[in-house]
Scaffold this active site. Sequence first.
Site, short mmCIF file in Angstrom:
data_model
loop_
_atom_site.label_atom_id
_atom_site.label_comp_id
_atom_site.label_asym_id
_atom_site.label_seq_id
_atom_site.Cartn_x
_atom_site.Cartn_y
_atom_site.Cartn_z
N ILE A 27 -2.99 -0.55 -0.36
CA ILE A 27 -1.88 -1.04 -1.18
C ILE A 27 -0.74 -0.03 -1.31
O ILE A 27 0.31 -0.35 -1.87
CB ILE A 27 -2.36 -1.45 -2.58
CG1 ILE A 27 -3.06 -0.28 -3.29
CG2 ILE A 27 -3.26 -2.67 -2.50
CD1 ILE A 27 -3.40 -0.55 -4.74
N GLY A 75 1.58 7.34 0.33
CA GLY A 75 2.57 8.33 -0.07
C GLY A 75 2.58 9.49 0.90
O GLY A 75 1.97 9.43 1.97
N GLY A 76 3.26 10.56 0.51
CA GLY A 76 3.36 11.71 1.38
C GLY A 76 2.03 12.39 1.63
O GLY A 76 1.74 12.83 2.74
N MET A 77 1.18 12.46 0.59
CA MET A 77 -0.08 13.19 0.70
C MET A 77 -1.31 12.30 0.61
O MET A 77 -2.41 12.75 0.93
CB MET A 77 -0.16 14.25 -0.42
CG MET A 77 0.79 15.42 -0.26
SD MET A 77 0.72 16.51 -1.70
CE MET A 77 -1.02 16.91 -1.76
N LYS A 124 -7.69 6.58 -4.58
CA LYS A 124 -6.63 7.43 -4.04
C LYS A 124 -7.28 8.53 -3.21
O LYS A 124 -8.07 9.31 -3.72
CB LYS A 124 -5.80 8.03 -5.18
CG LYS A 124 -4.64 8.90 -4.74
CD LYS A 124 -3.84 9.36 -5.96
CE LYS A 124 -2.63 10.20 -5.57
NZ LYS A 124 -1.82 10.61 -6.74
N ASP A 128 7.10 15.08 -12.41
CA ASP A 128 7.59 14.11 -11.42
C ASP A 128 7.77 12.73 -12.07
O ASP A 128 7.33 11.71 -11.54
CB ASP A 128 6.63 14.01 -10.23
CG ASP A 128 7.27 13.33 -9.02
OD1 ASP A 128 8.52 13.31 -8.93
OD2 ASP A 128 6.53 12.80 -8.18
#
Length: 410
Positions: free
Chosen positions: A25, A28-30, A48, A152
Amino acid sequence: EEILLSNNIFKVGQIVEGYKIDNLIGRGGMSELFLAHDIVLGKKVVIKVLKEPYSENEYFKKHFLTEARIQANLDNPHIVQIFRIFTYQKKISLVLQYIDGTNLARVIKRAKELREKEGKKGALSLERGVHIFLQMLDGIGYAHRYRIIHKDIKPSNILLDKQGLVRVVDFGLSFHLPKGNIKKEKKDEVIAGTPYYMSPEQILNKKVDFRSDIYSLGITFFYMLTGCFPSGPNKDPDSILRFHLEGSLDYPQRILEEHKEIIPRIREAILKAIEKDPDNRHQSCLEFSLAIKGEKLDEMYSELLRRALSKKGIITLTERSYLDKIAPKKGLSLKDAMVLETNIRKEMGLPPLDFALEYKMAFLDLLKKKRHENSIFLDELDNTYVRKGRLTKTEARLIREKVQLARTEK
């Protein structure tokens, strides 16, 4: 929303550690996000997982685990919960609470599009924006009380379920601020964050504390209501960062004034949050929240005081120093503040003011953490209780001697 990609660590239908993978779903970058089903409990979760090459790097693995520990210990209805950590094929995975809804970035985008169709400017209505934002302040403020800085904050990291309940997610850049000290970022550390929302001190890799999040929250609130950024329409990263470092507040003030729905109180609260100097911003999420609600200055101080007293009835050295710092800004003399605290203690059924006990507890805390040898902490202790006239030098010295003697006898 499904993202059907073939080269993922998990496959659709695969069962891993008691979770059945439904689909990918997010990416991301990492990391990658998978919607999964807890077979035993029969509920949806999000997994995650740290993807390559970061999963092979010890620094990023440690950072990922830090995020998990931080978020797992923040038990608040406005923060997404972490249920578990496991390793699969040497890749660290976090099991997170599933939120059936959307994120704030999509909500703002839809609201802005609807306004544009009507020939109007802006995004969220003031009423809806304030309702969402106050929940954000509650969640981030809760993290701050545990000395966690998010670093962030942005709309895509704010989730909303179908009932409109807000939850903050992605503490991947956050860190724990040590008591009595402000973290100094290492000069060789990579500056991380999202340019539109980064505070000046974060950009410069300088000292960062809770007020950095206040700045990011201010930028976010501005965007929620206006549909644009205080840095202007330029999307060039250098120009955006230049605004944060040296840009005038004239442009954002003009934009806020053009939106007649944004009342002066809200406008002033936003502008105060995005001041370049952290000392000129709201000093806490609670203070920001009270400014939005339009509480009187003495009521704002009272609420901060009640929050400090609600834990154990004892004000810590850090809290007392903070209250002393903001009291003059709220038009309160030291005597006025003492009278106010005396009355609040009576209302809350707490013991009367006892500065000797407070001093004793503060000094004990310094001893336990071996900070009594550091002149900075002792100066703060002396300034707060002796120089402010709460105790005499003799009284303070006798308290220290008794505490140290008691510890020696043990």
